[in-house]
Design a protein around this motif. Sequence first.
Motif, PDB file in Angstrom:
ATOM      1  N   GLY A  45     -10.871   5.885   5.319  1.00 30.92           N
ATOM      2  CA  GLY A  45      -9.483   5.756   5.579  1.00 30.92           C
ATOM      3  C   GLY A  45      -9.200   6.409   6.973  1.00 30.92           C
ATOM      4  O   GLY A  45      -8.342   6.011   7.793  1.00 30.92           O
ATOM      5  N   LEU A 104      -5.521   4.090   3.908  1.00 22.94           N
ATOM      6  CA  LEU A 104      -6.256   4.794   3.163  1.00 22.94           C
ATOM      7  C   LEU A 104      -6.197   4.201   1.638  1.00 22.94           C
ATOM      8  O   LEU A 104      -7.199   4.496   1.055  1.00 22.94           O
ATOM      9  CB  LEU A 104      -5.222   6.157   3.031  1.00 22.94           C
ATOM     10  CG  LEU A 104      -5.763   7.110   3.881  1.00 22.94           C
ATOM     11  CD1 LEU A 104      -5.409   6.839   5.105  1.00 22.94           C
ATOM     12  CD2 LEU A 104      -4.639   8.622   3.473  1.00 22.94           C
ATOM     13  N   GLY A 131     -10.610   0.057   6.843  1.00 24.70           N
ATOM     14  CA  GLY A 131     -10.811   1.189   6.021  1.00 24.70           C
ATOM     15  C   GLY A 131     -12.032   0.596   4.919  1.00 24.70           C
ATOM     16  O   GLY A 131     -12.863   1.274   4.597  1.00 24.70           O
ATOM     17  N   THR A 151     -15.696   2.194   4.644  1.00 21.11           N
ATOM     18  CA  THR A 151     -15.738   2.758   3.377  1.00 21.11           C
ATOM     19  C   THR A 151     -17.276   2.573   2.828  1.00 21.11           C
ATOM     20  O   THR A 151     -18.304   3.134   2.475  1.00 21.11           O
ATOM     21  CB  THR A 151     -14.961   2.551   2.095  1.00 21.11           C
ATOM     22  OG1 THR A 151     -13.703   3.201   2.569  1.00 21.11           O
ATOM     23  CG2 THR A 151     -15.420   3.140   1.022  1.00 21.11           C
ATOM     24  N   THR A 171       0.905  -1.225   0.074  1.00 24.11           N
ATOM     25  CA  THR A 171      -0.158   0.081   0.130  1.00 24.11           C
ATOM     26  C   THR A 171       0.857   1.193   0.176  1.00 24.11           C
ATOM     27  O   THR A 171       0.652   2.375  -0.504  1.00 24.11           O
ATOM     28  CB  THR A 171      -0.807   0.028   1.287  1.00 24.11           C
ATOM     29  OG1 THR A 171      -0.020  -0.072   2.477  1.00 24.11           O
ATOM     30  CG2 THR A 171      -1.758  -1.010   1.358  1.00 24.11           C
TER      31      THR A 171
END
Length: 468
Positions: free
Chosen positions: A359, A334, A409, A413, A183
């Motif tokens: 995030g 994120l 995350g 979301t 990431t």
Amino acid sequence: MFTTMGCGVLTTYTSIGNLGLHPLLVYTLAGAIPILLFAYFGPIIRKKCPEGFILTEWVRQRFGPVTCLYLSFFTCFTMFLFMLGELTAISGIIATMTGLNTTAAVIVECVVTTIYTAMGGFQVSFITDNFQAMFVLIMVIICFLGMGSYIHIDKSMIGPSGLLKANKLGWQLLYILNVAIWTNDAFLSGFWLRAFAAKTDKDLVIGTSIAAFVTFAICTLVGSAGFIAVWTGDLTVGDADSYNAFFILLAKMPKWINVIVLIMAIAWSVCTFDSLQSGMISTISNDVFRNKLHINWIRIGVIILMVPIVVLALKVANSILQIYLIADLVSAALIPAIFLGLSDTYFWYLIGFDVMFGGLGALFAVFIFGCIYYGNARDGGRLLLIWNGIYNPKDWGAFGAFVIAPFGGILLTMASAGTRILYHYIVSRVTGKPFTALDKPEREEQVHEVVEQTDDYGSIDKKAHYEI
């Protein structure tokens, strides 16, 4: 793609090599394989955002300007940490090898890179990348030829050390380091600039493949100094001084080898630092000011920003790996949510608020987990800084943090999107207005419209996308 291999690898990889071959191979593979992902995601994002040149351009197009600024902030934060790590590393190397005060050397490096990147722009960074690869290869070859000639390994210590066996820490790091590095690479503008600059997708595949192989080979060779120093009797397994293993062995070699290594390490650091500088300048200029502020003002701003970086590198920063892990945890929280937006088949309904909520919420969830795991808010906050490191197999705090960050995350979301869609559905039923929250936007047509609109500066005017 070779640009992230700053001279910090001379300490971070030897530290983990001191804990065994298994953790070292996990680390080196986790550092090399993600480079190949740019050969996969690069063409996808270039197709979706043909006028872009870094990830944030696609994010602006897909999620809007606020989300772009959100990602840009954390991208600059990541590069800030990497610049700090690089200056900390070269400062430590110079101090270890010469015993001199490193303040002047660090300041000179910052000044020199600032001058030539200002004169040559990002193109000069491409040129120094080629020299960087040469410096690294020369240094590694000389050092390991020297080790073969001047370093004596006590073979009777190899078996009892247990360093060639698999261990619990290695399996734990198999997850942590893959999530962390996979990431975090997405945050590095220098990588995206090179991915977008590739002439063809085939060239990108070839370039990333070579970079991944060389990265794996060199980092494994450097990291092996960690367990070789145990077999020479200079260190013990898990030694607190393991980050110095490479230089402990180097001290046994002739002075001329030490001089070459010092020169190559400084050149290596300069080449890495200029890429980070250029990446930060490009990100701020394009994402924050949309190329409407003269580039020299951006350079001045980055110069001012280097003041606290130099101070922290010389006075505060101790663990280079910890600096990188802070950036890794942020990216793990994120990036997965943002990359969901690449799918127009399954996640077309996501908007900027959803990925930002996911995030930031994931980072807060890590803090809550830390409070519960350690039993107090102080250590919960320290977990966000990976305060206890990742080398203690009895401490599962870091492992938990890197589980919660990406999966938390994504879940948050989706929870944000679900709540938003449900709200619009209820409003639609109550008011009789059309329910449009799940309508698919015609992105391809909008992209075409945006490409046709340019401002006086020749940059893309993505106003149409702001209204998606």
